[in-house]
Design a protein around this motif. Structure first.
Motif, PDB file in Angstrom:
ATOM      1  N   UNK A 142       0.832  -1.201   0.000  1.00  0.00           N
ATOM      2  CA  UNK A 142       0.000   0.000   0.000  1.00  0.00           C
ATOM      3  C   UNK A 142       0.866   1.249   0.000  1.00  0.00           C
ATOM      4  N   UNK A 143       0.209   2.366  -0.235  1.00  0.00           N
ATOM      5  CA  UNK A 143       0.867   3.670  -0.247  1.00  0.00           C
ATOM      6  C   UNK A 143       0.735   4.307   1.138  1.00  0.00           C
ATOM      7  N   UNK A 144       1.453   5.402   1.374  1.00  0.00           N
ATOM      8  CA  UNK A 144       1.313   6.127   2.638  1.00  0.00           C
ATOM      9  C   UNK A 144       0.059   6.987   2.611  1.00  0.00           C
ATOM     10  N   UNK A 203       4.312   1.824  14.020  1.00  0.00           N
ATOM     11  CA  UNK A 203       5.450   2.446  13.336  1.00  0.00           C
ATOM     12  C   UNK A 203       5.851   3.758  14.016  1.00  0.00           C
ATOM     13  N   UNK A 204       4.877   4.634  14.308  1.00  0.00           N
ATOM     14  CA  UNK A 204       5.168   5.907  14.960  1.00  0.00           C
ATOM     15  C   UNK A 204       5.759   5.706  16.348  1.00  0.00           C
ATOM     16  N   UNK A 297       5.982  11.035   9.291  1.00  0.00           N
ATOM     17  CA  UNK A 297       4.552  10.843   9.052  1.00  0.00           C
ATOM     18  C   UNK A 297       4.244   9.349   8.964  1.00  0.00           C
ATOM     19  N   UNK A 298       3.499   8.848   9.927  1.00  0.00           N
ATOM     20  CA  UNK A 298       3.191   7.406   9.939  1.00  0.00           C
ATOM     21  C   UNK A 298       1.727   7.199  10.313  1.00  0.00           C
ATOM     22  N   UNK A 299       0.839   7.569   9.383  1.00  0.00           N
ATOM     23  CA  UNK A 299      -0.587   7.519   9.708  1.00  0.00           C
ATOM     24  C   UNK A 299      -1.330   6.401   8.985  1.00  0.00           C
ATOM     25  N   UNK A 300      -0.590   5.421   8.515  1.00  0.00           N
ATOM     26  CA  UNK A 300      -1.263   4.267   7.928  1.00  0.00           C
ATOM     27  C   UNK A 300      -1.257   4.227   6.409  1.00  0.00           C
ATOM     28  N   UNK A 301      -2.124   3.375   5.868  1.00  0.00           N
ATOM     29  CA  UNK A 301      -2.084   2.994   4.458  1.00  0.00           C
ATOM     30  C   UNK A 301      -3.229   3.552   3.634  1.00  0.00           C
ATOM     31  N   UNK A 302      -2.991   3.675   2.327  1.00  0.00           N
ATOM     32  CA  UNK A 302      -4.090   3.856   1.371  1.00  0.00           C
ATOM     33  C   UNK A 302      -3.694   3.100   0.093  1.00  0.00           C
ATOM     34  N   UNK A 303      -4.653   2.782  -0.768  1.00  0.00           N
ATOM     35  CA  UNK A 303      -4.329   1.969  -1.955  1.00  0.00           C
ATOM     36  C   UNK A 303      -3.369   2.682  -2.915  1.00  0.00           C
TER      37      UNK A 303
END
Ligand code: FAD
Ligand code: MG
Ligand code: MG
Ligand code: MG
Length: 455
Positions: A142-144, A203-204, A297-303
């Motif tokens: 996934x992307x950031x 991650x953060x 910046x470590x706020x999870x995933x997007x497609x």
């Protein structure tokens, strides 16, 4: 240990003397695998190449052991110790596995072809082409997630790939050296030495923990004049960090962070990202400016774009904007003969290496059974079942936390003993003896000599 040494010497031998492999067989079906991360490598390790021709397409020609990536941002571990060339992984297969270092830019499930592009700086006369597949395995990750916020890609550092860790390491030392520059203004020193982490997931949290250790163990020693100016802040929109852990471990983490003087701002939403400050809406709904030197910046995933493109092609079946919908057999809804595993899918599980690995292993067994059924054997394909092995995180000053499922219950432990456990779990989960050897070496090296503070 004897087993490990035995396996190690076999590995060393085979690396010097690669086995002879069978060539591609035009009578066999071709499986194209997209990606070289957790899902792809787990699949590759167990797919039977007597039954299939296997081709891998990925923009990076190595596997990356992501759980130890936060340690690379401060030099506790060196990056190359957690990278494994994909050819080292496929050398053990009975049939040659083709690898193309390129990005897949489109998938056409109708004609069963993919488009690939060479993304390296150096290109030959051909750098775009299409290749056909019989089966496609999507494991592109996934992307950031940036929530479309301006400035994030420009000013913040992500923490997902090798180059992210390199960038963080360099920027951190740039901040320190600029803060120490002759006649630096006091408020600039404070800004430059303020490290802000956005996102309170594993991650953060692990990054903030590693950064704290680096400040305490090394930077404060080598830069005594700056020692009392370093500051770490973690920003999280939810009411607490690490939502996937038990409340007891969340509290333990938050109190350890407090002791370590890592400020945790919960219920705080980032509203704006500029080059030297972020603006946040704090818990009392006030807009506050936070000056920073380094922003992670470590706020999870997007497609990824490719994932969205495929979903758009079969949009009647793909109704979730968050990732690819697959059935219990990892088949992509609406795209025959396309399978998807890991972070690119939208599933009921968290996007972890643990899930991607189990899905990759499972999918290889599906392919094995398909081949046996074609041989006329009476095989059945059972749906995928996830087995949760527990959650682990490093929280700084030699302490880790672990939530482990145990006899229908759950055991939550935290502290120094858990850290020893954390290390041993990570070491035993590494795919190669070579990586284990290098990581243990790095740990010993940073214990003896301290971490390297050169830029
Ligand atoms: P990835 O491992 O991300 O692999 C994706 C692959 O696809 C890469 O090789 C990429 O180069 C390739 N690719 C991308 N685009 C294309 C394209 N267009 N065409 C072809 N190939 C493409 N999980 C845990 O379980 N435990 C942990 O402790 C843990 N720690 C983590 C720490 C960090 C810092 C990070 C970032 C993640 C961590 N995770 C952990 C999560 C874990 O890394 C992911 O869930 C896992 O990598 C997902 O595997 P994947 O195969 O789906 O994707
Ligand atoms: Mg992968
Ligand atoms: Mg990976
Ligand atoms: Mg994706």
């Amino acid at each position: 240990t004897v087993g490990a040494i035995g396996y190690g010497s076999y590995e060393i031998y085979s690396k010097r003397h690669p086995l002879e492999q069978k060539p591609f067989d035009p009578t066999k079906r071709t499986v194209v695998v997209l990606g070289s991360g957790w899902g792809a490598v787990s699949f590759l390790k167990s797919i039977n190449t007597d039954d299939y021709n296997v081709m891998v397409v990925s923009p990076r020609n190595y596997f990356l052991f992501t759980p130890l990536l936060p340690s690379c941002t401060v030099g506790t571990i060196e990056l190359r110790s957690i990278m494994e060339p994909i050819r080292f992984i496929t050398q053990h297969k009975t049939r040659n596995v083709k690898f193309y270092e390129s990005e897949c830019t489109d998938i056409d499930p109708e004609s069963k072809t993919i488009s690939i592009t060479d993304v390296s700086d150096i290109k030959g006369s051909v750098s775009n082409t299409t290749i056909p597949y019989d089966y496609l395995v999507m494991a592109v990750g996934a992307d950031n997630q940036t929530f479309g916020m301006a400035g994030v890609r420009e000013y913040a550092c992500f923490l997902k790939e090798v180059w992210d860790a390199q960038k963080i390491r360099t920027r951190l030392m740039d901040c320190v050296e600029s803060a120490g520059f002759a006649k630096q203004a006091p408020e600039e020193v404070d800004r430059l030495l303020h490290m802000v982490v956005v996102g309170g997931g594993p991650t953060g949290v692990e990054y903030a923990a590693e950064l704290h250790d680096f400040l305490k163990d090394d930077l404060e020693v080598w830069y005594p004049e700056l020692a009392d100016k370093f500051k770490i802040t973690l920003v999280e929109a939810l009411p607490n960090v690490l939502p996937m852990f038990s409340s007891q471990l969340i509290q333990y983490t938050e109190s350890t962070f407090k002791q370590n003087k890592i400020e945790v701002l919960t219920k705080t939403m980032v509203k704006e990202v500029a080059d030297k400050e972020i603006k946040v809406m704090d818990a009392n709904k006030n807009l506050v400016s936070i000056p920073y030197g380094l922003l992670v910046w470590a706020t999870g995933n997007c497609p990824r774009p490719l994932t969205r493109k495929l979903m758009a092609r079969v949009k009647e079946a793909q109704t979730s904007p968050r990732g690819i919908l697959v059935d219990d057999y990892m088949r992509v809804a609406g795209a025959p003969d396309v399978y998807a595993i890991g972070d690119c899918t939208f599933s009921k599980y968290a996007p972890t290496a643990q899930v991607a690995t189990q899905q990759g292993l499972y999918l290889a067994s599906v392919f094995e059974n398909l081949a046996r059924m074609e041989d006329g054997q009476n095989k059945k394909i059972t749906p995928f079942e996830y087995s949760h092995q527990g959650s682990l995180a490093y929280i700084g000053s030699d302490k880790a936390i672990a939530d482990l499922p145990f006899l229908n219950g759950n055991v939550s432990v935290g502290g120094v003993a858990t850290y020893v456990f954390w290390r041993s779990v990570y070491i035993s989960n590494m795919f190669s003896f070579r990586n284990r050897f290098l990581v243990v070496g790095d740990w010993m090296k940073s214990k003896v000599f301290g971490r390297d503070v050169s830029r």
